[in-house]
Design an enzyme around this catalytic site. Structure first.
Site, PDB file in Angstrom:
ATOM      1  CG  ASP A  44       5.637   0.033   0.005  1.00 47.32           C
ATOM      2  OD1 ASP A  44       4.971   0.401   0.990  1.00 47.32           O
ATOM      3  OD2 ASP A  44       6.580  -0.795   0.077  1.00 47.32           O
ATOM      4  CB  SER A  45       0.144   1.696   1.549  1.00 49.26           C
ATOM      5  OG  SER A  45       0.331   3.097   1.449  1.00 49.26           O
ATOM      6  CG  ASP A  83       7.430   3.623   1.199  1.00 47.82           C
ATOM      7  OD1 ASP A  83       8.210   4.034   2.080  1.00 47.82           O
ATOM      8  OD2 ASP A  83       6.278   3.210   1.443  1.00 47.82           O
ATOM      9  CE  LYS A 113       7.583   4.907   4.827  1.00 48.73           C
ATOM     10  NZ  LYS A 113       7.477   3.426   4.698  1.00 48.73           N
ATOM     11  CD  GLU A 115       8.476  -1.833   4.636  1.00 50.01           C
ATOM     12  OE1 GLU A 115       8.592  -3.074   4.802  1.00 50.01           O
ATOM     13  OE2 GLU A 115       7.453  -1.297   4.190  1.00 50.01           O
ATOM     14  CD  GLU A 182       2.952  -0.372   9.380  1.00 49.77           C
ATOM     15  OE1 GLU A 182       3.783   0.083   8.577  1.00 49.77           O
ATOM     16  OE2 GLU A 182       1.877  -0.917   9.026  1.00 49.77           O
TER      17      GLU A 182
HETATM   18  O1  KIV Z   1       3.376   2.547   2.532  1.00 51.40           O
HETATM   19  C1  KIV Z   1       2.884   3.189   3.467  1.00 51.40           C
HETATM   20  O2  KIV Z   1       1.774   3.743   3.390  1.00 51.40           O
HETATM   21  C2  KIV Z   1       3.651   3.266   4.695  1.00 51.40           C
HETATM   22  C3  KIV Z   1       2.959   3.823   5.910  1.00 51.40           C
HETATM   23  C4  KIV Z   1       2.028   2.829   6.450  1.00 51.40           C
HETATM   24  C5  KIV Z   1       3.932   4.276   6.923  1.00 51.40           C
HETATM   25  O3  KIV Z   1       4.764   2.861   4.729  1.00 51.40           O
END
Ligand code: KIV
Length: 279
Positions: A44-45, A83, A113, A115, A182
């Site tokens: 989600d970056s 994510d 994924k 968090e 992280e």
């Molecule tokens: O969203 C992302 O790019 C991430 C990485 C930094 C692990 O979660």
């Protein structure tokens, strides 16, 4: 998909390090896949590096589904992890399951994924029981940036280190197949990696994790706004691209582009005939 979560477990067992990189579209995924990267993360970056937001908080399920689909079309070997965005799994396990299902059915995700650690362990268990492979993400959890008061290293005090360790153990216990650490001090990441039987993937967590993940744009010098301390640039594509566009613009302005080689021909007699018909 040639890489499976079983393969990742074997890589940890055999001491084989696991490289992982983010990608957000078809072309990027093809490039990473061709390089033999075993895990591609649709992170989600993308909120920051693709959509131009100042955090991952505004990213939606629709964003993740759309970009997941692009990446899954571009990767043939890599495991594609997508994510779950902010507030798509925190409300309750039923909603988390529905959204994870969407990422897998519509977004091409092989796994998702999420968090959080202890606080989401119950939901992770429900998802794993339903056949959704889950990668955890603890330490600095960017979706909670407003609650954390900024992007800070996590686990530096004894109590904070305990919390990160407990989060890691809770995720493993809940059935997660891997966990991202992280911005965690390297010695703490080493202890967690030794304690867990599932692979740890570090980003700003030192060299002892089982794998490493980097953000595509950071690695390739494509995101000038901010480069985190833990990122290493393997290329300067941003400035190369700017130079390429400057060169192209100059060629257009001075008539050097396009040349004959970049143009198409026709039988000019036909054109003469056509113009003759007009007069
Ligand atoms: O969203 C992302 O790019 C991430 C990485 C930094 C692990 O979660």
């Amino acid at each position: 998909m040639a890489i499976t979560i079983r393969k990742l477990a074997e890589m940890k067992r055999d001491g084989e390090k696991i490289p992982m990189v983010t990608a957000y579209d078809y072309t990027a995924a093809r490039i990473a896949d061709a390089a033999g990267i075993p895990i591609i993360l649709v992170g989600d970056s993308l909120g920051m590096v693709v959509l131009g937001y100042d955090s991952t908080v505004p990213v939606t399920m629709d964003d993740m589904v759309r970009h997941g689909r692009m990446v899954s079309r571009g990767s043939s070997e890599a495991l594609v992890v997508v994510d779950l965005p902010f507030m798509s799994y925190q409300v309750d396990a039923a909603e988390a399951l529905r959204n994870a299902g969407r990422l897998m059915q519509e977004g091409g995700a092989h796994t998702v994924k999420m968090e959080g650690g202890v606080s989401i362990a119950g939901t992770v268990r429900r998802m794993v029981d339903a056949g959704v492979p889950v990668m955890g993400h603890i330490g600095l959890t960017p979706q909670s940036v407003n609650a954390l008061g900024g992007y800070r290293v996590q686990g530096r005090t004894k109590a904070a280190a305990r919390r990160v360790l407990d989060d890691a153990l809770a995720l493993q216990e809940a059935g997660a197949y891997s966990v991202v650490l992280e911005c965690v001090p390297a010695p703490l990441a080493k202890v967690i990696t030794e304690r867990l039987t599932i692979p740890t993937i570090g980003i700003g967590a030192g060299p002892d994790c089982d794998g490493q993940v980097q953000v595509f744009h950071d690695m390739l010098g494509l995101f000038p706004d901010f480069v985190p301390k833990h990122a290493r640039k393997y290329a300067e594509l941003g400035s190369d691209m700017t130079r390429a566009f400057e060169w192209y613009a100059e060629d257009v302005r001075n008539g050097a582009f396009p040349s004959e080689a970049e143009s198409f021909t026709m039988n000019e007699r036909l054109l003469v005939e056509l113009l003759g018909e007009e007069s």
